[in-house]
Motif scaffolding. Sequence first.
Motif, PDB file in Angstrom:
ATOM      1  N   ILE A  76      32.331 -16.551 -27.763  1.00  0.00           N
ATOM      2  CA  ILE A  76      33.205 -17.718 -27.730  1.00  0.00           C
ATOM      3  C   ILE A  76      34.293 -17.503 -26.680  1.00  0.00           C
ATOM      4  O   ILE A  76      34.605 -18.410 -25.901  1.00  0.00           O
ATOM      5  N   LYS A  77      34.831 -16.307 -26.637  1.00  0.00           N
ATOM      6  CA  LYS A  77      35.885 -15.996 -25.658  1.00  0.00           C
ATOM      7  C   LYS A  77      35.363 -16.179 -24.237  1.00  0.00           C
ATOM      8  O   LYS A  77      36.043 -16.754 -23.379  1.00  0.00           O
ATOM      9  N   SER A  78      34.153 -15.734 -23.970  1.00  0.00           N
ATOM     10  CA  SER A  78      33.562 -15.888 -22.639  1.00  0.00           C
ATOM     11  C   SER A  78      33.409 -17.356 -22.269  1.00  0.00           C
ATOM     12  O   SER A  78      33.719 -17.764 -21.147  1.00  0.00           O
ATOM     13  N   VAL A  79      32.938 -18.163 -23.209  1.00  0.00           N
ATOM     14  CA  VAL A  79      32.756 -19.591 -22.950  1.00  0.00           C
ATOM     15  C   VAL A  79      34.104 -20.241 -22.645  1.00  0.00           C
ATOM     16  O   VAL A  79      34.241 -20.993 -21.684  1.00  0.00           O
ATOM     17  N   GLU A 115      32.944 -23.258  -7.979  1.00  0.00           N
ATOM     18  CA  GLU A 115      32.361 -22.228  -7.119  1.00  0.00           C
ATOM     19  C   GLU A 115      31.025 -21.793  -7.706  1.00  0.00           C
ATOM     20  O   GLU A 115      30.859 -21.701  -8.914  1.00  0.00           O
ATOM     21  N   ASN A 116      30.076 -21.519  -6.825  1.00  0.00           N
ATOM     22  CA  ASN A 116      28.725 -21.162  -7.260  1.00  0.00           C
ATOM     23  C   ASN A 116      28.698 -20.049  -8.295  1.00  0.00           C
ATOM     24  O   ASN A 116      27.974 -20.124  -9.289  1.00  0.00           O
ATOM     25  N   GLU A 117      29.483 -19.015  -8.053  1.00  0.00           N
ATOM     26  CA  GLU A 117      29.465 -17.867  -8.961  1.00  0.00           C
ATOM     27  C   GLU A 117      29.932 -18.272 -10.361  1.00  0.00           C
ATOM     28  O   GLU A 117      29.350 -17.863 -11.361  1.00  0.00           O
ATOM     29  N   GLN A 118      30.970 -19.091 -10.438  1.00  0.00           N
ATOM     30  CA  GLN A 118      31.489 -19.524 -11.731  1.00  0.00           C
ATOM     31  C   GLN A 118      30.497 -20.442 -12.435  1.00  0.00           C
ATOM     32  O   GLN A 118      30.293 -20.336 -13.642  1.00  0.00           O
ATOM     33  N   VAL A 119      29.892 -21.343 -11.686  1.00  0.00           N
ATOM     34  CA  VAL A 119      28.896 -22.243 -12.270  1.00  0.00           C
ATOM     35  C   VAL A 119      27.718 -21.425 -12.787  1.00  0.00           C
ATOM     36  O   VAL A 119      27.202 -21.669 -13.879  1.00  0.00           O
ATOM     37  N   GLU A 120      27.324 -20.432 -12.013  1.00  0.00           N
ATOM     38  CA  GLU A 120      26.215 -19.570 -12.422  1.00  0.00           C
ATOM     39  C   GLU A 120      26.543 -18.837 -13.727  1.00  0.00           C
ATOM     40  O   GLU A 120      25.710 -18.755 -14.631  1.00  0.00           O
ATOM     41  N   LYS A 121      27.771 -18.335 -13.838  1.00  0.00           N
ATOM     42  CA  LYS A 121      28.187 -17.654 -15.071  1.00  0.00           C
ATOM     43  C   LYS A 121      28.156 -18.622 -16.250  1.00  0.00           C
ATOM     44  O   LYS A 121      27.739 -18.260 -17.341  1.00  0.00           O
ATOM     45  N   TYR A 122      28.597 -19.843 -16.009  1.00  0.00           N
ATOM     46  CA  TYR A 122      28.623 -20.832 -17.077  1.00  0.00           C
ATOM     47  C   TYR A 122      27.205 -21.169 -17.534  1.00  0.00           C
ATOM     48  O   TYR A 122      26.927 -21.252 -18.726  1.00  0.00           O
ATOM     49  N   VAL A 123      26.294 -21.323 -16.586  1.00  0.00           N
ATOM     50  CA  VAL A 123      24.897 -21.603 -16.927  1.00  0.00           C
ATOM     51  C   VAL A 123      24.300 -20.418 -17.692  1.00  0.00           C
ATOM     52  O   VAL A 123      23.566 -20.602 -18.662  1.00  0.00           O
ATOM     53  N   ASP A 124      24.635 -19.197 -17.270  1.00  0.00           N
ATOM     54  CA  ASP A 124      24.176 -18.014 -17.997  1.00  0.00           C
ATOM     55  C   ASP A 124      24.689 -18.030 -19.435  1.00  0.00           C
ATOM     56  O   ASP A 124      23.971 -17.676 -20.367  1.00  0.00           O
ATOM     57  N   GLN A 125      25.948 -18.448 -19.600  1.00  0.00           N
ATOM     58  CA  GLN A 125      26.532 -18.512 -20.935  1.00  0.00           C
ATOM     59  C   GLN A 125      25.801 -19.553 -21.785  1.00  0.00           C
ATOM     60  O   GLN A 125      25.512 -19.312 -22.957  1.00  0.00           O
ATOM     61  N   ILE A 126      25.472 -20.690 -21.180  1.00  0.00           N
ATOM     62  CA  ILE A 126      24.720 -21.726 -21.900  1.00  0.00           C
ATOM     63  C   ILE A 126      23.358 -21.173 -22.308  1.00  0.00           C
ATOM     64  O   ILE A 126      22.892 -21.410 -23.422  1.00  0.00           O
ATOM     65  N   ALA A 127      22.734 -20.415 -21.421  1.00  0.00           N
ATOM     66  CA  ALA A 127      21.436 -19.812 -21.740  1.00  0.00           C
ATOM     67  C   ALA A 127      21.562 -18.860 -22.930  1.00  0.00           C
ATOM     68  O   ALA A 127      20.684 -18.831 -23.811  1.00  0.00           O
ATOM     69  N   GLU A 128      22.663 -18.103 -22.984  1.00  0.00           N
ATOM     70  CA  GLU A 128      22.890 -17.190 -24.113  1.00  0.00           C
ATOM     71  C   GLU A 128      23.057 -17.976 -25.416  1.00  0.00           C
ATOM     72  O   GLU A 128      22.528 -17.590 -26.456  1.00  0.00           O
ATOM     73  N   ILE A 129      23.791 -19.072 -25.338  1.00  0.00           N
ATOM     74  CA  ILE A 129      23.982 -19.918 -26.524  1.00  0.00           C
ATOM     75  C   ILE A 129      22.634 -20.457 -26.991  1.00  0.00           C
ATOM     76  O   ILE A 129      22.331 -20.473 -28.182  1.00  0.00           O
ATOM     77  N   MET A 130      21.807 -20.875 -26.041  1.00  0.00           N
ATOM     78  CA  MET A 130      20.487 -21.412 -26.384  1.00  0.00           C
ATOM     79  C   MET A 130      19.613 -20.330 -27.030  1.00  0.00           C
ATOM     80  O   MET A 130      18.896 -20.614 -27.997  1.00  0.00           O
ATOM     81  N   LYS A 131      19.684 -19.089 -26.542  1.00  0.00           N
ATOM     82  CA  LYS A 131      18.931 -17.989 -27.154  1.00  0.00           C
ATOM     83  C   LYS A 131      19.395 -17.777 -28.591  1.00  0.00           C
ATOM     84  O   LYS A 131      18.591 -17.544 -29.490  1.00  0.00           O
ATOM     85  N   HIS A 132      20.720 -17.839 -28.767  1.00  0.00           N
ATOM     86  CA  HIS A 132      21.303 -17.656 -30.093  1.00  0.00           C
ATOM     87  C   HIS A 132      20.801 -18.748 -31.040  1.00  0.00           C
ATOM     88  O   HIS A 132      20.400 -18.467 -32.171  1.00  0.00           O
ATOM     89  N   LEU A 133      20.798 -19.997 -30.573  1.00  0.00           N
ATOM     90  CA  LEU A 133      20.312 -21.109 -31.388  1.00  0.00           C
ATOM     91  C   LEU A 133      18.820 -20.960 -31.694  1.00  0.00           C
ATOM     92  O   LEU A 133      18.376 -21.237 -32.809  1.00  0.00           O
ATOM     93  N   GLU A 134      18.065 -20.503 -30.717  1.00  0.00           N
ATOM     94  CA  GLU A 134      16.639 -20.291 -30.921  1.00  0.00           C
ATOM     95  C   GLU A 134      16.395 -19.259 -32.022  1.00  0.00           C
ATOM     96  O   GLU A 134      15.535 -19.436 -32.889  1.00  0.00           O
TER      97      GLU A 134
END
Length: 139
Positions: free
Chosen positions: A66-69, A79-98
Amino acid sequence: MGKAYRIGELAEVTNVSKRTIDYYSQIGLLQPLRTDSNYRLYDEETIHVLGLIEHYKKLNMPLHEIKSVIELVKLKSTENEQVEKYVDQIAEIMKHLEAEIKEIKPIMESLNDKQRELLLNKVSPQGMTLAHSLLLLFG
């Protein structure tokens, strides 16, 4: 800054205990301002952050995730790097939900049709909103 809240006022407005707000501050989820007399003051954004924390806690997300999000949301950077981190975080959330879905699937299968329908009716609007958001984001 807008309106500033002391911890008791914030607890009352958000219906989150002072003890919990204090803990979130200690672990860096919330960043209060300090007055000259060392009182902690919380801004309007803190109310939004507490709402996000409660939302993600309902999804059984660990506080460190939650803190990371929240840190990424606060950056509001394109910035690309920040967007990439955010997308990675969304992917982690999706894994958690799965993983959560895999855990609950056998329980759902053991319910009768009426019980299953009641549960699905609670989840369906949120699921449809999530699916729509994901399609817009990745579509």
